[in-house]
Design an enzyme around this catalytic site. Sequence first.
Site, short mmCIF file in Angstrom:
data_model
loop_
_atom_site.label_atom_id
_atom_site.label_comp_id
_atom_site.label_asym_id
_atom_site.label_seq_id
_atom_site.Cartn_x
_atom_site.Cartn_y
_atom_site.Cartn_z
CG ASN A 35 -1.98 1.24 1.47
OD1 ASN A 35 -2.05 1.74 0.39
ND2 ASN A 35 -1.76 1.41 2.59
CE LYS A 37 -0.24 3.59 4.91
NZ LYS A 37 -0.42 3.14 6.79
CG HIS A 121 -6.15 1.18 5.07
ND1 HIS A 121 -5.65 2.07 6.60
CD2 HIS A 121 -4.72 0.29 5.43
CE1 HIS A 121 -4.38 1.97 6.22
NE2 HIS A 121 -3.88 1.03 6.08
CD GLU A 123 -3.24 5.38 7.04
OE1 GLU A 123 -2.74 5.44 7.54
OE2 GLU A 123 -3.21 5.59 5.41
CD GLU A 196 -5.79 -1.78 8.88
OE1 GLU A 196 -4.73 -1.40 7.51
OE2 GLU A 196 -6.41 -0.80 9.06
N GLY A 202 2.37 2.20 11.12
CA GLY A 202 3.40 3.92 10.62
C GLY A 202 3.99 3.98 11.79
CB SER A 242 5.15 -1.32 11.84
OG SER A 242 4.27 -0.66 11.38
#
Length: 281
Positions: A35, A37, A121, A123, A196, A202, A242
């Site tokens: 990904n 992003k 996701h 985010e 996730e 991140g 990660s």
Amino acid sequence: MSTVGLSGTAPNRPAGESCGSEAPEGQRKYLIGGNWKCNGDIAFSMNLIKTFNEAGPIPKNVEVVVCPGSLHTGMALGLLRDDIQIGAQNCGLNAAPGAFTGEICPTQLVDAGVTWVIIGHSERREGFGMAGEDNELVAKKVKVALDSGLNVMFAIGEKKEEREKGVTMEVCAAQLEPATKLLSTEDWAKVAIAYEPVWAIGTGLTATPEMAQETHKSIRDWISDKVSPEVATAIRIQYGGSMKGANADALLAQPDIDGGLIGGASLKPDFFNVIKGCSSP
């Protein structure tokens, strides 16, 4: 530069290179997703594609997908080696084109040659400064994408405070449950679940292999109970917290971890260290 044809195919994509053996019948094939992003300019993406094209063979028991930003998807479809599939990071709830300003509908992605999409996701669930996507909306988008011919990496996962309260599986179940009302057995065959842990995305933090395995097994057990044992056995569950070359071997050795959804490491040569961390059959 190669160009993508009107059919969405790119006949000039460089040939990939494979090694090893296919996954034995009945064994799940690893799925490694990258990904990208909202990262990189054209020059960066061009260089990353060149790096991946020169990175050597991909094991035959590994399926690899990268999801560039929308502006760079066409470049990847034209230039990236042909044994890496191209995915999207999102798609609209609208199945067909129309008056949906700013959206890309799943049928447009399929027409362009995209084969996968990430939906749910964290985010996008959180919203990064705008309204986030709730569980019901995510499930509807998964169904629309599948009906349009895409495969889906269906992302779920808990926040740090939820992990600390011991409600990880309750959170994951709430995110999965709306999809059980919409998806058929045939639909689930085109879905991978990307677990996730939000606290590890991140941040450089990651669950231990044992922690990740425990949650992956709980997710598989939940699918067995709420969907079917057959779907649970077949579905691939990726780890998305990660993962990188340094920890991929230990994570991917766990029996219920079937790959990864990779963020930061997918922007570096280290992405291929993750791919090579998949065990040989």
